[in-house]
Scaffold this active site. Structure first.
Site, short mmCIF file in Angstrom:
data_model
loop_
_atom_site.label_atom_id
_atom_site.label_comp_id
_atom_site.label_asym_id
_atom_site.label_seq_id
_atom_site.Cartn_x
_atom_site.Cartn_y
_atom_site.Cartn_z
CE LYS A 13 -2.33 -0.92 3.69
NZ LYS A 13 -1.68 -2.36 4.16
NE ARG A 88 -4.56 1.09 11.53
CZ ARG A 88 -3.57 0.54 10.99
NH1 ARG A 88 -3.61 -0.66 10.51
NH2 ARG A 88 -2.36 1.27 10.75
NE ARG A 127 11.51 -6.30 6.99
CZ ARG A 127 10.74 -5.35 7.20
NH1 ARG A 127 10.58 -4.10 6.58
NH2 ARG A 127 9.91 -5.63 8.15
NE ARG A 160 12.08 -5.45 10.95
CZ ARG A 160 11.24 -4.54 10.99
NH1 ARG A 160 11.54 -3.30 11.49
NH2 ARG A 160 9.92 -4.70 10.66
NE ARG A 171 2.95 -7.09 10.88
CZ ARG A 171 4.11 -6.72 10.03
NH1 ARG A 171 5.21 -7.63 10.41
NH2 ARG A 171 4.05 -5.88 9.23
#
Length: 217
Positions: A13, A88, A127, A160, A171
């Site tokens: 996004k 949200r 990542r 991370r 999430r």
């Protein structure tokens, strides 16, 4: 043109928002940016929000909605805006409807970047970051020349804690449970447009742009 961008974490996004606001010359507004602006300006709502942020607490909807109202009332939003990360929840969507109506505006388009969960897991958990210089890589989309070694400084790459499959899954579950119902909310209002977010970045941008230009005609 008043637009909302929706999609799960990792859908792209932010990347697409930057391209669209540049093309259509409308401001990109996220709740985080709106909070920072209100706090830097020292508005009453900004001061209230800062009290919660400094304590690491979630800012209540009443304050969030008020800050969004103040931001959308500013002059640079006269020709339109792109909202990212708000609303949200259904309650926030209802509040947003009242806000734009009070400003003699309306939400015209809701763009949903549709991405499969397995694709998101691969994108978000892949990542890797260099411990020495902070360079970012991705094991699939942007791998280093040597596994776990930074191309720039030969530092060690790490994942991370927020990028583990467990954390990413949490999430995504939160998004599905709280935010995904908004898709039905806006679909019933016949303003929801879906775009395949798994395409090449430029292809996604082109599809969104063509969609918005067609709807604006």
């Amino acid at each position: 043109m008043n637009v909302i961008f929706m999609g799960p974490p990792g859908a792209g996004k932010g990347t697409q928002a930057e391209k669209i606001v540049s093309e259509f010359q409308i401001p990109h507004i996220s709740t985080g940016d709106a909070f920072r602006l209100a706090m830097s300006q020292g508005t009453p709502l900004g001061i209230e929000a800062k009290g919660y942020v400094d304590k690491g607490l979630l800012v209540p909807d009443e304050i969030t909605n008020g800050i969004v109202r103040e931001r959308l009332a500013q002059q640079d939003c006269e020709k339109g805006f792109l909202l990212d990360g708000f609303p949200r929840t259904i309650a926030q969507a209802d509040a947003l409807g009242e806000i734009v109506q009070s400003l003699n505006k309306k939400i015209e388009h809701v763009i949903n970047l549709k991405v499969d969960r397995s694709f998101l897991l691969a994108r978000l958990t892949g990542r890797r970051i260099c411990k020495s210089c902070g360079a970012t890589y991705h094991v699939i989309f942007n791998p280093p020349k040597q596994s776990d070694i930074c191309d720039k400084c030969s530092g060690e790459l790490y994942q991370r804690s927020d990028d583990t499959e467990e954390k990413v899954g949490t999430r995504l579950d939160e998004y599905t449970n709280k935010t995904a119902p908004l898709l039905d909310y806006y679909n019933k209002r016949e303003i929801l447009r879906e775009v395949n977010g798994e395409q090449d970045i430029h292809a996604v941008t082109q599809q969104i742009s063509s969609l918005l230009r067609g709807l604006a005609e």
